[in-house]
Design a protein around this motif. Structure first.
Motif, PDB file in Angstrom:
ATOM      1  N   GLN A   1      63.903  44.171  37.572  1.00  0.00           N
ATOM      2  CA  GLN A   1      62.739  45.054  37.487  1.00  0.00           C
ATOM      3  C   GLN A   1      63.114  46.494  37.842  1.00  0.00           C
ATOM      4  OE1 GLN A   1      59.610  44.156  40.287  1.00  0.00           O
ATOM      5  NE2 GLN A   1      61.080  43.439  41.784  1.00  0.00           N
ATOM      6  N   GLN A   2      62.448  47.423  37.177  1.00  0.00           N
ATOM      7  CA  GLN A   2      62.694  48.854  37.385  1.00  0.00           C
ATOM      8  C   GLN A   2      61.397  49.540  37.764  1.00  0.00           C
ATOM      9  OE1 GLN A   2      65.623  50.508  37.319  1.00  0.00           O
ATOM     10  NE2 GLN A   2      66.627  48.540  37.018  1.00  0.00           N
ATOM     11  N   PRO A   3      61.330  50.233  38.858  1.00  0.00           N
ATOM     12  CA  PRO A   3      62.392  50.278  39.871  1.00  0.00           C
ATOM     13  C   PRO A   3      62.477  48.947  40.621  1.00  0.00           C
ATOM     14  CG  PRO A   3      60.459  51.413  40.690  1.00  0.00           C
ATOM     15  CD  PRO A   3      60.153  51.005  39.264  1.00  0.00           C
ATOM     16  N   PHE A   4      63.657  48.701  41.170  1.00  0.00           N
ATOM     17  CA  PHE A   4      63.872  47.464  41.913  1.00  0.00           C
ATOM     18  C   PHE A   4      63.009  47.445  43.167  1.00  0.00           C
ATOM     19  CE2 PHE A   4      65.983  45.049  45.268  1.00  0.00           C
ATOM     20  CZ  PHE A   4      66.068  43.815  44.651  1.00  0.00           C
ATOM     21  N   ARG A   5      62.411  46.292  43.449  1.00  0.00           N
ATOM     22  CA  ARG A   5      61.651  46.083  44.690  1.00  0.00           C
ATOM     23  C   ARG A   5      62.338  44.991  45.494  1.00  0.00           C
ATOM     24  NH1 ARG A   5      55.928  44.356  43.249  1.00  0.00           N
ATOM     25  NH2 ARG A   5      55.806  44.211  45.505  1.00  0.00           N
ATOM     26  N   PRO A   6      62.751  45.288  46.718  1.00  0.00           N
ATOM     27  CA  PRO A   6      63.363  44.252  47.557  1.00  0.00           C
ATOM     28  C   PRO A   6      62.423  43.058  47.706  1.00  0.00           C
ATOM     29  CG  PRO A   6      63.613  46.395  48.567  1.00  0.00           C
ATOM     30  CD  PRO A   6      62.666  46.572  47.408  1.00  0.00           C
ATOM     31  N   PHE A   7      63.004  41.871  47.874  1.00  0.00           N
ATOM     32  CA  PHE A   7      62.203  40.666  48.032  1.00  0.00           C
ATOM     33  C   PHE A   7      62.946  39.637  48.862  1.00  0.00           C
ATOM     34  CE2 PHE A   7      64.573  40.229  44.075  1.00  0.00           C
ATOM     35  CZ  PHE A   7      65.055  38.930  44.101  1.00  0.00           C
TER      36      PHE A   7
ATOM     37  N   ALA B   1      71.479  28.970  31.400  1.00  0.00           N
ATOM     38  CA  ALA B   1      70.453  28.322  32.220  1.00  0.00           C
ATOM     39  C   ALA B   1      71.071  27.702  33.464  1.00  0.00           C
ATOM     40  CB  ALA B   1      69.713  27.278  31.400  1.00  0.00           C
ATOM     41  N   ALA B   2      71.511  28.531  34.373  1.00  0.00           N
ATOM     42  CA  ALA B   2      72.134  28.043  35.599  1.00  0.00           C
ATOM     43  C   ALA B   2      71.103  27.399  36.521  1.00  0.00           C
ATOM     44  CB  ALA B   2      72.826  29.196  36.310  1.00  0.00           C
ATOM     45  N   ARG B   3      71.550  26.440  37.315  1.00  0.00           N
ATOM     46  CA  ARG B   3      70.670  25.808  38.300  1.00  0.00           C
ATOM     47  C   ARG B   3      70.897  26.386  39.691  1.00  0.00           C
ATOM     48  NH1 ARG B   3      70.564  19.449  39.878  1.00  0.00           N
ATOM     49  NH2 ARG B   3      69.599  19.811  41.886  1.00  0.00           N
ATOM     50  N   THR B   4      72.012  27.073  39.892  1.00  0.00           N
ATOM     51  CA  THR B   4      72.304  27.689  41.179  1.00  0.00           C
ATOM     52  C   THR B   4      72.537  29.180  41.005  1.00  0.00           C
ATOM     53  OG1 THR B   4      74.675  27.250  40.989  1.00  0.00           O
ATOM     54  CG2 THR B   4      73.341  25.582  42.114  1.00  0.00           C
ATOM     55  N   PHE B   5      72.387  29.905  42.102  1.00  0.00           N
ATOM     56  CA  PHE B   5      72.672  31.342  42.117  1.00  0.00           C
ATOM     57  C   PHE B   5      73.179  31.707  43.500  1.00  0.00           C
ATOM     58  CE2 PHE B   5      68.374  30.869  43.586  1.00  0.00           C
ATOM     59  CZ  PHE B   5      68.188  31.869  44.537  1.00  0.00           C
ATOM     60  N   GLY B   6      73.761  32.866  43.632  1.00  0.00           N
ATOM     61  CA  GLY B   6      74.301  33.316  44.907  1.00  0.00           C
ATOM     62  C   GLY B   6      73.596  34.565  45.400  1.00  0.00           C
ATOM     63  N   ILE B   7      73.572  34.706  46.712  1.00  0.00           N
ATOM     64  CA  ILE B   7      73.071  35.928  47.334  1.00  0.00           C
ATOM     65  C   ILE B   7      74.115  36.382  48.330  1.00  0.00           C
ATOM     66  CG2 ILE B   7      71.306  36.982  48.791  1.00  0.00           C
ATOM     67  CD1 ILE B   7      69.310  34.998  47.718  1.00  0.00           C
ATOM     68  N   ALA B   8      74.580  37.622  48.158  1.00  0.00           N
ATOM     69  CA  ALA B   8      75.574  38.192  49.059  1.00  0.00           C
ATOM     70  C   ALA B   8      74.903  38.633  50.348  1.00  0.00           C
ATOM     71  CB  ALA B   8      76.262  39.384  48.391  1.00  0.00           C
ATOM     72  N   GLY B   9      75.585  38.391  51.452  1.00  0.00           N
ATOM     73  CA  GLY B   9      75.108  38.821  52.761  1.00  0.00           C
ATOM     74  C   GLY B   9      75.953  39.981  53.264  1.00  0.00           C
TER      75      GLY B   9
ATOM     76  N   PRO C   1      67.966  42.781  49.423  1.00  0.00           N
ATOM     77  CA  PRO C   1      67.664  44.196  49.568  1.00  0.00           C
ATOM     78  C   PRO C   1      68.076  45.063  48.372  1.00  0.00           C
ATOM     79  CG  PRO C   1      69.608  43.652  50.834  1.00  0.00           C
ATOM     80  CD  PRO C   1      69.085  42.365  50.256  1.00  0.00           C
ATOM     81  N   HIS C   2      68.946  44.515  47.516  1.00  0.00           N
ATOM     82  CA  HIS C   2      69.482  45.299  46.396  1.00  0.00           C
ATOM     83  C   HIS C   2      69.817  44.342  45.259  1.00  0.00           C
ATOM     84  CE1 HIS C   2      72.283  47.877  44.177  1.00  0.00           C
ATOM     85  NE2 HIS C   2      71.638  48.876  44.771  1.00  0.00           N
ATOM     86  N   PRO C   3      69.630  44.754  43.998  1.00  0.00           N
ATOM     87  CA  PRO C   3      69.891  43.835  42.881  1.00  0.00           C
ATOM     88  C   PRO C   3      71.336  43.356  42.794  1.00  0.00           C
ATOM     89  CG  PRO C   3      69.470  46.053  42.066  1.00  0.00           C
ATOM     90  CD  PRO C   3      69.162  46.053  43.535  1.00  0.00           C
ATOM     91  N   GLU C   4      72.269  44.151  43.283  1.00  0.00           N
ATOM     92  CA  GLU C   4      73.670  43.742  43.219  1.00  0.00           C
ATOM     93  C   GLU C   4      74.022  42.661  44.227  1.00  0.00           C
ATOM     94  OE1 GLU C   4      76.100  47.245  43.387  1.00  0.00           O
ATOM     95  OE2 GLU C   4      75.370  47.965  41.457  1.00  0.00           O
TER      96      GLU C   4
END
Length: 73
Positions: A12-18, A42-50, A31-34
Motif C-alpha cells: 500500500q502507498q503510502p505504507f502504513r505500519p501494522f 501462492a506461498a503458505r509461509t512468509f518471513g518478517i525481519a526483526g 514497521p517497514h515494507p522491506e
C-alpha cells in the motif's frame, strides 16, 4: 488470511505500519515494507525481519488479522 491480503498490506502507498496478529495472541510488528519476505506465487509461509539478524517464518494459517495502528507499531 491470504497471501494476496498480506501483499496488499505491504504494497500500500503510502505504507502504513501494522501488526501481524496470530491465533495464540502474539502480535508481530511490521514497521517497514522491506521487513516482510514473501515468496513467489501462492506461498503458505512468509518471513518478517526483526532486529539485527533476527527473523520469523510464519504460517499464514496462524494469522488471524492485520492490525493497522496509524503509525504506532
Amino acid at each position: 488470511m491470504t497471501i494476496d491480503q498480506l501483499r496488499k498490506a505491504v504494497r500500500q502507498q503510502p505504507f502504513r505500519p501494522f501488526n501481524v496478529c496470530l491465533g495464540d495472541g502474539r502480535e508481530i510488528p511490521v514497521p517497514h515494507p522491506e521487513c516482510v519476505m514473501i515468496g513467489p506465487e501462492a506461498a503458505r509461509t512468509f518471513g518478517i525481519a526483526g532486529k539485527g539478524e533476527d527473523y520469523r517464518i510464519i504460517d499464514l494459517l496462524l494469522v488471524t488479522s492485520l492490525d493497522f495502528t496509524n503509525g504506532h507499531v
